[in-house]
Motif scaffolding. Structure first.
Motif, PDB file in Angstrom:
ATOM      1  N   ARG A 294     -44.760 -52.215 -65.717  1.00  0.00           N
ATOM      2  CA  ARG A 294     -43.875 -52.884 -66.666  1.00  0.00           C
ATOM      3  C   ARG A 294     -42.429 -52.601 -66.290  1.00  0.00           C
ATOM      4  O   ARG A 294     -42.003 -51.453 -66.250  1.00  0.00           O
ATOM      5  CB  ARG A 294     -44.172 -52.399 -68.086  1.00  0.00           C
ATOM      6  N   ALA A 295     -41.699 -53.671 -66.003  1.00  0.00           N
ATOM      7  CA  ALA A 295     -40.287 -53.520 -65.659  1.00  0.00           C
ATOM      8  C   ALA A 295     -39.409 -53.700 -66.897  1.00  0.00           C
ATOM      9  O   ALA A 295     -38.200 -53.535 -66.838  1.00  0.00           O
ATOM     10  CB  ALA A 295     -39.901 -54.538 -64.597  1.00  0.00           C
ATOM     11  N   GLY A 296     -40.040 -54.061 -67.992  1.00  0.00           N
ATOM     12  CA  GLY A 296     -39.288 -54.306 -69.220  1.00  0.00           C
ATOM     13  C   GLY A 296     -40.176 -55.047 -70.189  1.00  0.00           C
ATOM     14  O   GLY A 296     -41.403 -55.059 -70.032  1.00  0.00           O
ATOM     15  N   HIS A 297     -39.571 -55.677 -71.171  1.00  0.00           N
ATOM     16  CA  HIS A 297     -40.402 -56.323 -72.179  1.00  0.00           C
ATOM     17  C   HIS A 297     -40.260 -57.835 -72.203  1.00  0.00           C
ATOM     18  O   HIS A 297     -40.930 -58.520 -72.958  1.00  0.00           O
ATOM     19  CB  HIS A 297     -40.118 -55.718 -73.559  1.00  0.00           C
ATOM     20  N   SER A 298     -39.385 -58.355 -71.376  1.00  0.00           N
ATOM     21  CA  SER A 298     -39.182 -59.807 -71.378  1.00  0.00           C
ATOM     22  C   SER A 298     -39.250 -60.335 -69.955  1.00  0.00           C
ATOM     23  O   SER A 298     -39.180 -59.566 -68.977  1.00  0.00           O
ATOM     24  CB  SER A 298     -37.804 -60.129 -71.968  1.00  0.00           C
ATOM     25  N   LYS A 299     -39.354 -61.639 -69.860  1.00  0.00           N
ATOM     26  CA  LYS A 299     -39.311 -62.309 -68.552  1.00  0.00           C
ATOM     27  C   LYS A 299     -38.027 -61.943 -67.820  1.00  0.00           C
ATOM     28  O   LYS A 299     -38.006 -61.745 -66.620  1.00  0.00           O
ATOM     29  CB  LYS A 299     -39.341 -63.826 -68.766  1.00  0.00           C
ATOM     30  N   MET A 300     -36.949 -61.854 -68.604  1.00  0.00           N
ATOM     31  CA  MET A 300     -35.635 -61.545 -68.049  1.00  0.00           C
ATOM     32  C   MET A 300     -35.641 -60.173 -67.368  1.00  0.00           C
ATOM     33  O   MET A 300     -35.109 -60.011 -66.269  1.00  0.00           O
ATOM     34  CB  MET A 300     -34.606 -61.558 -69.189  1.00  0.00           C
ATOM     35  N   ASP A 301     -36.252 -59.174 -68.016  1.00  0.00           N
ATOM     36  CA  ASP A 301     -36.306 -57.822 -67.448  1.00  0.00           C
ATOM     37  C   ASP A 301     -37.001 -57.842 -66.086  1.00  0.00           C
ATOM     38  O   ASP A 301     -36.539 -57.219 -65.128  1.00  0.00           O
ATOM     39  CB  ASP A 301     -37.085 -56.867 -68.371  1.00  0.00           C
ATOM     40  N   ALA A 302     -38.151 -58.545 -66.032  1.00  0.00           N
ATOM     41  CA  ALA A 302     -38.923 -58.586 -64.781  1.00  0.00           C
ATOM     42  C   ALA A 302     -38.141 -59.328 -63.694  1.00  0.00           C
ATOM     43  O   ALA A 302     -38.142 -58.922 -62.527  1.00  0.00           O
ATOM     44  CB  ALA A 302     -40.271 -59.252 -65.017  1.00  0.00           C
ATOM     45  N   ALA A 303     -37.469 -60.398 -64.079  1.00  0.00           N
ATOM     46  CA  ALA A 303     -36.692 -61.180 -63.112  1.00  0.00           C
ATOM     47  C   ALA A 303     -35.534 -60.344 -62.577  1.00  0.00           C
ATOM     48  O   ALA A 303     -35.259 -60.329 -61.371  1.00  0.00           O
ATOM     49  CB  ALA A 303     -36.168 -62.457 -63.770  1.00  0.00           C
ATOM     50  N   LEU A 304     -34.902 -59.616 -63.478  1.00  0.00           N
ATOM     51  CA  LEU A 304     -33.762 -58.777 -63.104  1.00  0.00           C
ATOM     52  C   LEU A 304     -34.196 -57.653 -62.159  1.00  0.00           C
ATOM     53  O   LEU A 304     -33.551 -57.383 -61.143  1.00  0.00           O
ATOM     54  CB  LEU A 304     -33.168 -58.165 -64.382  1.00  0.00           C
ATOM     55  N   PHE A 305     -35.317 -57.036 -62.508  1.00  0.00           N
ATOM     56  CA  PHE A 305     -35.854 -55.951 -61.684  1.00  0.00           C
ATOM     57  C   PHE A 305     -36.175 -56.475 -60.280  1.00  0.00           C
ATOM     58  O   PHE A 305     -35.790 -55.861 -59.277  1.00  0.00           O
ATOM     59  CB  PHE A 305     -37.109 -55.374 -62.349  1.00  0.00           C
ATOM     60  N   SER A 306     -36.869 -57.625 -60.224  1.00  0.00           N
ATOM     61  CA  SER A 306     -37.249 -58.199 -58.920  1.00  0.00           C
ATOM     62  C   SER A 306     -36.001 -58.536 -58.105  1.00  0.00           C
ATOM     63  O   SER A 306     -35.964 -58.322 -56.887  1.00  0.00           O
ATOM     64  CB  SER A 306     -38.090 -59.464 -59.108  1.00  0.00           C
ATOM     65  N   GLU A 307     -34.989 -59.038 -58.785  1.00  0.00           N
ATOM     66  CA  GLU A 307     -33.737 -59.411 -58.128  1.00  0.00           C
ATOM     67  C   GLU A 307     -33.041 -58.164 -57.555  1.00  0.00           C
ATOM     68  O   GLU A 307     -32.576 -58.153 -56.420  1.00  0.00           O
ATOM     69  CB  GLU A 307     -32.847 -60.110 -59.172  1.00  0.00           C
ATOM     70  N   GLN A 308     -33.014 -57.103 -58.363  1.00  0.00           N
ATOM     71  CA  GLN A 308     -32.388 -55.857 -57.909  1.00  0.00           C
ATOM     72  C   GLN A 308     -33.106 -55.295 -56.692  1.00  0.00           C
ATOM     73  O   GLN A 308     -32.491 -54.832 -55.744  1.00  0.00           O
ATOM     74  CB  GLN A 308     -32.423 -54.817 -59.024  1.00  0.00           C
ATOM     75  N   MET A 309     -34.451 -55.354 -56.737  1.00  0.00           N
ATOM     76  CA  MET A 309     -35.233 -54.851 -55.600  1.00  0.00           C
ATOM     77  C   MET A 309     -34.958 -55.708 -54.364  1.00  0.00           C
ATOM     78  O   MET A 309     -34.835 -55.195 -53.251  1.00  0.00           O
ATOM     79  CB  MET A 309     -36.730 -54.864 -55.928  1.00  0.00           C
ATOM     80  N   ARG A 310     -34.871 -57.010 -54.562  1.00  0.00           N
ATOM     81  CA  ARG A 310     -34.584 -57.909 -53.433  1.00  0.00           C
ATOM     82  C   ARG A 310     -33.235 -57.570 -52.815  1.00  0.00           C
ATOM     83  O   ARG A 310     -33.079 -57.543 -51.598  1.00  0.00           O
ATOM     84  CB  ARG A 310     -34.608 -59.363 -53.912  1.00  0.00           C
ATOM     85  N   ASN A 311     -32.268 -57.263 -53.680  1.00  0.00           N
ATOM     86  CA  ASN A 311     -30.945 -56.883 -53.170  1.00  0.00           C
ATOM     87  C   ASN A 311     -31.006 -55.598 -52.356  1.00  0.00           C
ATOM     88  O   ASN A 311     -30.179 -55.371 -51.477  1.00  0.00           O
ATOM     89  CB  ASN A 311     -29.948 -56.721 -54.328  1.00  0.00           C
TER      90      ASN A 311
END
Ligand code: PMP
Length: 360
Positions: A294-311
């Motif tokens: 779980r990267a968070g509780h919303s779609k936004m959290d998961a998207a943000l986490f994936s984006e940060q990892m991609r960076n």
């Protein structure tokens, strides 16, 4: 005007995010490193005659059957497990027939079912993603013609016992029960030896994961000889290309490569699960080469986490859209050094102050 069949037009399309995959590939559950060097050496020896001729599947099927310790007429090599799923849907589903899946799970069961005109029956896994045997049993009707289970399941990493699957196979003898063992090598448990207890059980394996050959597109379907004869009849005789066929015997012969890779993955999975546990990040214990967390509780959290990892140069898979997976990402486990890099980056993220979003 030319129009596709209604079933096809209403099938949701599946576009895996393959574009721009630059960085450490922890997003598709592939081998994060390579295939066996023996496979590469065989590829280098491929000559023009290998390409000019139509590929001959049968001799390689015999080698595969011997390797799996099943009869030769019980095996069909396929263009990845995806083709095996497609063939099962084509063979057993008439329009309106029902196919049961337990969600969240691998997307292609739904897509090929819908495209065949089948009715998709989605049974939700339990809260902890364990297998809901009673609910699946209840969902069986006289129209049930396919039950597709991934074992271990993708994206949850959860498993079903052989006894439960055989109980299901006996409860629905009119249905093909596909046990998709794409992640078998990481789990080590199979239904293959008990498959003959029910003639409607099919087992699928892939060479896309532990074997590191996703680009060659190679899978194998095992089932009752009589059923396999029918399936073979509707498959293309040239479904597996010559390069894949040339490589498969080498891949099978190099079991030490697979064993050594799997051992590294299992150690890495433990390292990641331990790190997540220590930091209080929710995850689901996995028997595959990946972990859903779980990267968070919303779609936004998961998207943000994936984006940060991609960076940071690491690709992970946002699974927020899957049933019960809001805020979740799936991370593939690979070679030791890849897990080390992952753990260092996760720690960096934490330092960057994102842990608040992905605490339990
Ligand atoms: N089954 C499962 C459960 C999977 O996760 C995948 C790949 N993501 C596949 C099948 C597809 O395998 P292949 O590459 O052999 O088509």
């Amino acid at each position: 005007m030319l129009k596709a069949r209604e079933a096809v037009l209403s099938t949701p399309s599946y576009h895996p995010p393959l574009a721009g995959r630059v960085g450490l590939r922890l997003d598709f559950n592939e081998n994060t490193d390579s295939c066996s060097p023996r496979v590469l050496r065989r590829l280098q020896r491929v000559g023009s005659q290998d390409l000019a001729k139509y590929p001959e599947r049968e001799p390689v099927e015999e080698i595969t059957a011997d390797f799996l310790k099943v009869k030769r007429n019980e095996v069909l090599l396929t263009n990845g497990v995806d083709e095996a799923i497609h063939l099962l849907c084509q063979t057993y589903l008439d329009p309106g027939d029902e196919a049961i899946i337990v969600v969240p799970t691998y997307s292609m069961y739904a897509i090929y079912t819908k495209a065949a005109g089948g009715e998709l029956i989605r049974v939700r896994a339990a809260e902890d993603f364990s297998f809901p045997l009673t609910a699946v049993m209840k969902a069986v009707t006289s129209r049930t013609r396919l039950i597709a289970l991934a074992n271990p399941n993708n994206p949850t990493g959860s498993v079903v016992s052989n006894d439960e699957m055989l109980a299901l196979a006996h409860a629905a003898p009119q249905a093909a029960l596909l046990v998709d063992e794409a992640y078998f090598e990481f789990y080590g448990t199979t239904i293959l030896e008990r498959r003959r207890e029910a003639a409607n059980v099919f087992v699928a394996r892939t060479f896309s994961k532990a074997y590191g050959m996703a680009g060659l597109r190679l899978g194998v379907l095992i089932g009752d000889g009589e059923q396999m004869r029918v399936l073979r009849g509707v498959s293309s005789p040239y479904n597996v290309n010559a390069l894949a066929l040339a490589c498969l015997p080498e891949a099978l012969a190099d079991q030490s490569y697979v064993a050594e890779y799997v051992a590294e993955v299992l150690e890495g999975r433990q390292r990641l699960e331990h790190a997540l546990e220590e930091r209080g990040v929710q995850f689901w214990p996995s028997r595959g080469n990946f972990v859903l967390m779980r990267a968070g509780h919303s779609k936004m959290d998961a998207a943000l986490f994936s984006e940060q990892m991609r960076n940071e140069g690491i690709l992970v898979r946002d699974r927020s859209a899957d049933e019960g997976c809001e805020g979740c990402v799936r991370i593939t486990i690979g070679r030791r050094e890849h897990v080390t890099r992952l753990l260092q980056t996760l720690a960096l993220d934490q330092l960057a102050g994102t842990q608040g979003a992905w605490r339990r």
